[in-house]
Design an enzyme around this catalytic site. Structure first.
Site, mmCIF file in Angstrom:
data_model
loop_
_atom_site.group_PDB
_atom_site.id
_atom_site.type_symbol
_atom_site.label_atom_id
_atom_site.label_comp_id
_atom_site.label_asym_id
_atom_site.label_seq_id
_atom_site.Cartn_x
_atom_site.Cartn_y
_atom_site.Cartn_z
ATOM 1 N N ASN A 55 0.873 -1.172 0.000
ATOM 2 C CA ASN A 55 0.000 0.000 0.000
ATOM 3 C C ASN A 55 0.909 1.221 0.000
ATOM 4 O O ASN A 55 1.470 1.577 1.035
ATOM 5 C CB ASN A 55 -0.907 -0.020 1.241
ATOM 6 N N TRP A 56 1.044 1.820 -1.180
ATOM 7 C CA TRP A 56 1.975 2.950 -1.302
ATOM 8 C C TRP A 56 1.442 4.204 -0.634
ATOM 9 O O TRP A 56 2.170 5.178 -0.487
ATOM 10 C CB TRP A 56 2.268 3.219 -2.786
ATOM 11 N N LYS A 57 0.155 4.205 -0.284
ATOM 12 C CA LYS A 57 -0.486 5.392 0.302
ATOM 13 C C LYS A 57 -0.227 6.615 -0.595
ATOM 14 O O LYS A 57 -0.032 6.449 -1.798
ATOM 15 C CB LYS A 57 -0.009 5.600 1.747
ATOM 16 N N GLU A 99 -6.953 4.768 7.749
ATOM 17 C CA GLU A 99 -6.766 6.194 7.446
ATOM 18 C C GLU A 99 -8.015 6.774 6.787
ATOM 19 O O GLU A 99 -8.348 7.940 6.990
ATOM 20 C CB GLU A 99 -5.507 6.378 6.579
ATOM 21 N N GLY A 116 2.513 2.446 10.790
ATOM 22 C CA GLY A 116 3.470 3.542 10.624
ATOM 23 C C GLY A 116 4.154 3.952 11.911
ATOM 24 O O GLY A 116 4.789 5.000 11.972
ATOM 25 N N GLY A 175 2.820 -1.084 4.293
ATOM 26 C CA GLY A 175 2.845 0.346 4.007
ATOM 27 C C GLY A 175 4.262 0.806 3.717
ATOM 28 O O GLY A 175 4.801 0.579 2.637
ATOM 29 N N GLY A 176 4.885 1.430 4.710
ATOM 30 C CA GLY A 176 6.210 2.039 4.536
ATOM 31 C C GLY A 176 7.228 1.142 3.849
ATOM 32 O O GLY A 176 7.953 1.588 2.939
HETATM 33 P P1 13P Z 1 2.953 0.443 7.727
HETATM 34 O O1 13P Z 1 3.461 -0.845 7.127
HETATM 35 O O2 13P Z 1 3.683 1.659 7.232
HETATM 36 O O3 13P Z 1 2.831 0.368 9.206
HETATM 37 O O4 13P Z 1 1.447 0.636 7.163
HETATM 38 C C1 13P Z 1 0.563 -0.415 7.244
HETATM 39 C C2 13P Z 1 -0.626 -0.073 6.455
HETATM 40 O O5 13P Z 1 -1.378 0.803 6.800
HETATM 41 C C3 13P Z 1 -0.862 -0.834 5.220
HETATM 42 O O6 13P Z 1 -2.129 -0.603 4.723
#
Ligand code: 13P
Length: 258
Positions: free
Chosen positions: A9-11, A97, A173, A233-234
């Site tokens: 998930n690149w956000k 989010e 995160g 995510g990250g």
């Molecule tokens: P992180 O891996 O950055 O904690 O994020 C997780 C996330 O929200 C994936 O959707």
């Protein structure tokens, strides 16, 4: 053989150039995977380019959200039909989010889940508790409420056409990962709750863990019997980290579910 799923998930990160550079760095190292399915969920403006970039590879395209309505007068929104048109196979629904920053309620998330299925997309339904809820020992209750909203609108069979991602909000995160046992406990609860409605759907359901998954903790998490992969995510933005996580999924032993 159960195949694990790793979805990045690149956000709201990166640029057109960095997205393409990231693909160039990860695709060759993922070509041989046969026990791990990989997807990348890119920001809307980059979907077409990322879709082009993964064409011919074994990496699938995903989006991070969709509109709960069919095409029409919804300025700024993006429909399931448009995502399917861009080559998306997956779409994240109800990410924490979206729920906390953008105020998405359970019933809106359920409508989005239904839209994804309607357009042939596989929804990745995110559920999970915030820190105060974990401390108040209501994790199960919160996750059950989030799941039930989808089951009530779409039916339990519909869950079998999607993926569930358990993402404890306090682990997203923050660098604070749930322990493998904490993840396993909630995953087993999710499978149990779905199983009360339909045992077969529950057994086949893919349940991802998300929240500070990194190359250094992925293997322990993926070794748990009810953890069927990760939503990353990250670490999905760092080529070596993401590739290592995908390889941890590929190498995970299949353990019997209790
Ligand atoms: P992180 O891996 O950055 O904690 O994020 C997780 C996330 O929200 C994936 O959707």
């Amino acid at each position: 053989m159960r195949v694990k799923l790793v979805a990045g998930n690149w956000k709201m990160n990166g640029s057109l150039a960095s997205s393409q550079a990231l693909l160039k760095a990860i695709l060759p190292s993922l070509a041989a995977l046969d026990r791990a399915r990989v997807a990348v969920c890119a920001p809307y403006p980059y979907l077409a380019a990322v879709g082009q970039g993964v064409r011919g590879s074994n990496v699938l395209l995903g989006a991070q959200d969709l509109c709960q309505f069919d095409d029409g007068a919804y300025t700024g929104a993006v429909s399931g039909a448009m995502l399917a048109d861009c080559g998306c196979r997956y779409v994240i629904v109800g990410h924490s989010e979206r729920r906390t920053v953008f105020g998405e309620a359970d019933d809106v998330v359920a409508l989005k889940y239904a839209q994804a299925l309607k357009h042939g997309l596989t929804p990745i339904l995110c559920v999970g508790e915030v820190l105060a809820e974990r401390e108040a020992a209501v994790t199960e209750k919160v996750v059950a409420r989030q799941l039930d909203a989808v089951v009530t609108r779409c039916g339990v069979e519909a869950l079998g056409r999607g993926v569930v991602a358990y993402e404890p909000v306090w682990a997203i995160g923050t660098g604070k990962t749930a322990t493998p046992q904490q993840a396993q406990d909630v995953h087993a609860t999710i499978r149990g709750r779905v199983g009360a409605g339909d045992r077969k759907v529950a057994e086949a359901l893919t349940i991802l863990y998300g929240g500070s998954v990194k190359a250094s903790n992925a293997a322990q998490l993926f070794a748990m019997p009810d953890v069927d992969g990760g939503l990353i995510g990250g670490a999905s933005l760092v080529a070596e980290e993401f590739v290592a996580i995908c390889h941890a999924a590929q190498g995970a032993k299949e353990t019997a579910r209790t």
